[in-house]
Motif scaffolding. Structure first.
Motif, PDB file in Angstrom:
ATOM      1  N   HIS A  81       0.848  -1.191   0.000  1.00 14.12           N
ATOM      2  CA  HIS A  81       0.000   0.000   0.000  1.00 14.12           C
ATOM      3  C   HIS A  81       0.886   1.245   0.000  1.00 14.12           C
ATOM      4  CE1 HIS A  81      -3.728   2.182   0.507  1.00 14.12           C
ATOM      5  NE2 HIS A  81      -3.195   2.873   1.511  1.00 14.12           N
ATOM      6  N   TYR A  82       0.517   2.178  -0.865  1.00  9.19           N
ATOM      7  CA  TYR A  82       1.220   3.472  -0.929  1.00  9.19           C
ATOM      8  C   TYR A  82       0.215   4.566  -0.589  1.00  9.19           C
ATOM      9  CZ  TYR A  82       3.789   7.482  -2.802  1.00  9.19           C
ATOM     10  OH  TYR A  82       4.439   8.693  -2.951  1.00  9.19           O
ATOM     11  N   ALA A  83       0.568   5.397   0.409  1.00  6.64           N
ATOM     12  CA  ALA A  83      -0.315   6.482   0.832  1.00  6.64           C
ATOM     13  C   ALA A  83       0.508   7.563   1.506  1.00  6.64           C
ATOM     14  CB  ALA A  83      -1.403   5.963   1.781  1.00  6.64           C
ATOM     15  N   LYS A  84       0.055   8.818   1.338  1.00  6.33           N
ATOM     16  CA  LYS A  84       0.719   9.978   1.963  1.00  6.33           C
ATOM     17  C   LYS A  84       2.208  10.048   1.612  1.00  6.33           C
ATOM     18  CE  LYS A  84      -3.074  11.178   4.089  1.00  6.33           C
ATOM     19  NZ  LYS A  84      -3.822  12.417   3.703  1.00  6.33           N
ATOM     20  N   GLY A  85       2.535   9.591   0.403  1.00  8.41           N
ATOM     21  CA  GLY A  85       3.921   9.690  -0.042  1.00  8.41           C
ATOM     22  C   GLY A  85       4.837   8.615   0.499  1.00  8.41           C
ATOM     23  N   GLN A  86       4.288   7.606   1.181  1.00  7.14           N
ATOM     24  CA  GLN A  86       5.118   6.562   1.784  1.00  7.14           C
ATOM     25  C   GLN A  86       4.638   5.174   1.340  1.00  7.14           C
ATOM     26  OE1 GLN A  86       7.868   6.984   3.579  1.00  7.14           O
ATOM     27  NE2 GLN A  86       7.669   9.228   3.485  1.00  7.14           N
ATOM     28  N   PRO A  87       5.583   4.256   1.013  1.00  8.64           N
ATOM     29  CA  PRO A  87       5.197   2.886   0.685  1.00  8.64           C
ATOM     30  C   PRO A  87       5.134   2.033   1.955  1.00  8.64           C
ATOM     31  CG  PRO A  87       7.524   3.205   0.218  1.00  8.64           C
ATOM     32  CD  PRO A  87       7.006   4.529   0.717  1.00  8.64           C
ATOM     33  N   TYR A  88       4.168   1.140   1.994  1.00  8.76           N
ATOM     34  CA  TYR A  88       4.007   0.245   3.136  1.00  8.76           C
ATOM     35  C   TYR A  88       3.847  -1.184   2.611  1.00  8.76           C
ATOM     36  CZ  TYR A  88       2.917   4.602   5.565  1.00  8.76           C
ATOM     37  OH  TYR A  88       2.961   5.876   6.068  1.00  8.76           O
ATOM     38  N   ILE A  89       4.740  -2.083   3.068  1.00  4.93           N
ATOM     39  CA  ILE A  89       4.654  -3.490   2.693  1.00  4.93           C
ATOM     40  C   ILE A  89       3.951  -4.232   3.820  1.00  4.93           C
ATOM     41  CG2 ILE A  89       5.969  -5.556   2.116  1.00  4.93           C
ATOM     42  CD1 ILE A  89       8.172  -3.742   1.042  1.00  4.93           C
ATOM     43  N   ASP A  90       2.841  -4.878   3.495  1.00 10.99           N
ATOM     44  CA  ASP A  90       2.059  -5.563   4.524  1.00 10.99           C
ATOM     45  C   ASP A  90       2.826  -6.756   5.083  1.00 10.99           C
ATOM     46  OD1 ASP A  90       0.175  -3.719   3.926  1.00 10.99           O
ATOM     47  OD2 ASP A  90      -1.186  -5.095   2.900  1.00 10.99           O
ATOM     48  N   ASP A  91       2.643  -6.977   6.365  1.00 10.39           N
ATOM     49  CA  ASP A  91       3.323  -8.090   7.050  1.00 10.39           C
ATOM     50  C   ASP A  91       2.670  -9.441   6.776  1.00 10.39           C
ATOM     51  OD1 ASP A  91       5.125  -6.343   8.123  1.00 10.39           O
ATOM     52  OD2 ASP A  91       3.956  -6.007   9.956  1.00 10.39           O
ATOM     53  N   VAL A  92       1.493  -9.426   6.161  1.00 14.34           N
ATOM     54  CA  VAL A  92       0.783 -10.677   5.888  1.00 14.34           C
ATOM     55  C   VAL A  92       1.339 -11.298   4.605  1.00 14.34           C
ATOM     56  CG1 VAL A  92      -1.466 -11.730   5.467  1.00 14.34           C
ATOM     57  CG2 VAL A  92      -1.267  -9.763   7.005  1.00 14.34           C
ATOM     58  N   GLY A  93       1.558 -12.591   4.633  1.00 11.70           N
ATOM     59  CA  GLY A  93       2.027 -13.273   3.443  1.00 11.70           C
ATOM     60  C   GLY A  93       3.545 -13.401   3.403  1.00 11.70           C
ATOM     61  N   SER A  94       4.007 -13.968   2.306  1.00 14.41           N
ATOM     62  CA  SER A  94       5.441 -14.257   2.181  1.00 14.41           C
ATOM     63  C   SER A  94       6.197 -13.215   1.364  1.00 14.41           C
ATOM     64  CB  SER A  94       5.618 -15.631   1.507  1.00 14.41           C
ATOM     65  OG  SER A  94       5.036 -15.630   0.206  1.00 14.41           O
ATOM     66  N   PHE A  95       5.574 -12.089   1.082  1.00 14.38           N
ATOM     67  CA  PHE A  95       6.226 -11.075   0.245  1.00 14.38           C
ATOM     68  C   PHE A  95       6.889  -9.960   1.040  1.00 14.38           C
ATOM     69  CE2 PHE A  95       2.709 -12.778  -2.302  1.00 14.38           C
ATOM     70  CZ  PHE A  95       3.402 -13.213  -3.418  1.00 14.38           C
ATOM     71  N   LYS A  96       6.714  -9.973   2.358  1.00 17.06           N
ATOM     72  CA  LYS A  96       7.155  -8.828   3.156  1.00 17.06           C
ATOM     73  C   LYS A  96       8.656  -8.587   3.097  1.00 17.06           C
ATOM     74  CE  LYS A  96       7.100 -11.715   7.323  1.00 17.06           C
ATOM     75  NZ  LYS A  96       6.555 -11.864   8.701  1.00 17.06           N
ATOM     76  N   GLU A  97       9.443  -9.643   2.883  1.00 15.77           N
ATOM     77  CA  GLU A  97      10.894  -9.463   2.813  1.00 15.77           C
ATOM     78  C   GLU A  97      11.426  -9.611   1.387  1.00 15.77           C
ATOM     79  OE1 GLU A  97      12.566 -12.246   5.470  1.00 15.77           O
ATOM     80  OE2 GLU A  97      11.810 -11.281   7.300  1.00 15.77           O
ATOM     81  N   ARG A  98      10.525  -9.763   0.446  1.00 15.26           N
ATOM     82  CA  ARG A  98      10.969  -9.971  -0.932  1.00 15.26           C
ATOM     83  C   ARG A  98      10.390  -8.945  -1.901  1.00 15.26           C
ATOM     84  NH1 ARG A  98       9.282 -14.446  -3.386  1.00 15.26           N
ATOM     85  NH2 ARG A  98       7.437 -14.780  -2.082  1.00 15.26           N
ATOM     86  N   MET A  99       9.758  -7.926  -1.403  1.00 16.30           N
ATOM     87  CA  MET A  99       9.108  -6.941  -2.261  1.00 16.30           C
ATOM     88  C   MET A  99       9.879  -5.620  -2.242  1.00 16.30           C
ATOM     89  SD  MET A  99       5.181  -5.566  -2.146  1.00 16.30           S
ATOM     90  CE  MET A  99       4.600  -7.256  -2.101  1.00 16.30           C
ATOM     91  N   GLU A 100       9.897  -4.943  -3.392  1.00 18.92           N
ATOM     92  CA  GLU A 100      10.587  -3.652  -3.528  1.00 18.92           C
ATOM     93  C   GLU A 100       9.684  -2.692  -4.291  1.00 18.92           C
ATOM     94  OE1 GLU A 100      14.677  -1.756  -5.507  1.00 18.92           O
ATOM     95  OE2 GLU A 100      14.182  -3.895  -5.719  1.00 18.92           O
ATOM     96  N   TRP A 101       9.564  -1.484  -3.771  1.00 18.45           N
ATOM     97  CA  TRP A 101       8.763  -0.439  -4.423  1.00 18.45           C
ATOM     98  C   TRP A 101       9.642   0.313  -5.423  1.00 18.45           C
ATOM     99  CZ3 TRP A 101       4.515   1.818  -5.938  1.00 18.45           C
ATOM    100  CH2 TRP A 101       4.456   3.195  -6.140  1.00 18.45           C
ATOM    101  N   VAL A 102       9.264   0.307  -6.688  1.00 17.97           N
ATOM    102  CA  VAL A 102      10.045   0.985  -7.733  1.00 17.97           C
ATOM    103  C   VAL A 102       9.184   1.987  -8.498  1.00 17.97           C
ATOM    104  CG1 VAL A 102      11.685  -0.911  -8.042  1.00 17.97           C
ATOM    105  CG2 VAL A 102       9.558  -0.889  -9.377  1.00 17.97           C
ATOM    106  N   GLY A 103       7.976   2.240  -8.010  1.00 18.85           N
ATOM    107  CA  GLY A 103       7.088   3.158  -8.707  1.00 18.85           C
ATOM    108  C   GLY A 103       7.362   4.615  -8.383  1.00 18.85           C
ATOM    109  N   ASN A 104       6.665   5.473  -9.111  1.00 22.15           N
ATOM    110  CA  ASN A 104       6.753   6.916  -8.908  1.00 22.15           C
ATOM    111  C   ASN A 104       5.395   7.513  -9.284  1.00 22.15           C
ATOM    112  OD1 ASN A 104       7.245   9.653  -8.825  1.00 22.15           O
ATOM    113  ND2 ASN A 104       9.219   9.519  -9.862  1.00 22.15           N
TER     114      ASN A 104
END
Length: 249
Positions: A81-104
């Motif tokens: 989730h991206y909101a208020k100019g900050q990216p947030y990776i949810d702790d649920v699931g197996s993606f929390k340590e393998r995800m990277e935000w590259v959007g703009n």
């Protein structure tokens, strides 16, 4: 009076309906775009692209959300989730340590990267964007297929085959250019030889003409001399009997 009031009320309702249809809508439609399918191999990474179009300026309240629905599952979970100019990776699931935000968001890009892919990552990812007051729109989905990692030995063999094919093509091209070069060089040599032969013929013909021009006066002189000698001999032969008579007297 009651009939007049009812008629005026109906007119007002009709005008309100027309205004609601013809008047500007308080919200606009936002469009979100993703690829339909993305492929990756086990242990590698993949980029899940998400772009959007909005008729409004990109506001500070823009939000971007990614959901994941595993293959064969009916439930989806929020993974980013991206909101208020900050990216947030949810702790649920197996993606929390393998995800990277590259959007703009300023460039209308809400892409993410999934690292260290595994078979459990097979499924559907959904990208949803809201840009208040442009909040009405449809999210977009992309399906990820994680394939078996290509064996190193197979990759080496494949690379060797490709390298051999490229080398063969290079050799063929080099041979073609070499043959063409030799042919052109031979043509140039033949052309030079023909030019030299033509030049030699011209020089010989010029020499022969010069020689003939030098020999002509000598021939003419010899002819004149032979003619004079013949005439003298004939004259002498004619005058020989008269002389003998004079001697007898």
């Amino acid at each position: 009076m009651s009939q007049g009031a009812g008629g005026s009320g109906s007119l007002l309702l009709l005008l309100a309906g027309l205004l609601s249809v013809l008047g500007p809508s308080p919200t606009s439609s936002i469009h979100v775009y993703t690829q339909r399918e993305v492929y990756g191999t086990v242990g590698s990474h993949v980029t899940l692209s998400c772009s959007f179009w909005s008729s409004e300026w990109i506001s500070e309240d823009i939000s971007i959300t990614w959901h994941f629905q595993a293959e064969g599952s009916r439930d989806s979970i929020s993974i980013f989730h991206y909101a208020k100019g900050q990216p947030y990776i949810d702790d649920v699931g197996s993606f929390k340590e393998r995800m990277e935000w590259v959007g703009n968001p300023r460039r209308k890009d809400g892409s993410i990267v999934i690292h260290n892919l595994d078979y459990t990552d097979n499924g559907t990812f959904t990208c949803d964007v809201k840009n208040p007051p442009d909040i009405v729109g449809k999210s977009s989905q992309v399906t990820l297929y994680v394939l078996e990692k290509v064996p190193t030995r197979y990759g080496v063999v494949l690379g060797s085959v490709i390298a051999g094919a490229l080398l063969l093509v290079a050799v063929v091209v080099a041979l073609v250019y070499l043959i063409r070069y030799c042919w052109l060089r031979r043509q140039v040599a033949l052309q030079r030889r023909l030019s030299a032969m033509e030049k030699g013929k011209l020089q010989r013909s010029a020499k022969d003409a010069s020689k003939r021009s030098r020999q002509a006066p000598v021939l003419y002189a010899m002819l004149d001399h032979s003619r004079g000698t013949k005439a003298a001999s004939e004259k002498k032969a004619k005058g020989a009997p008269g002389d003998s008579r004079k001697d007898k007297k």
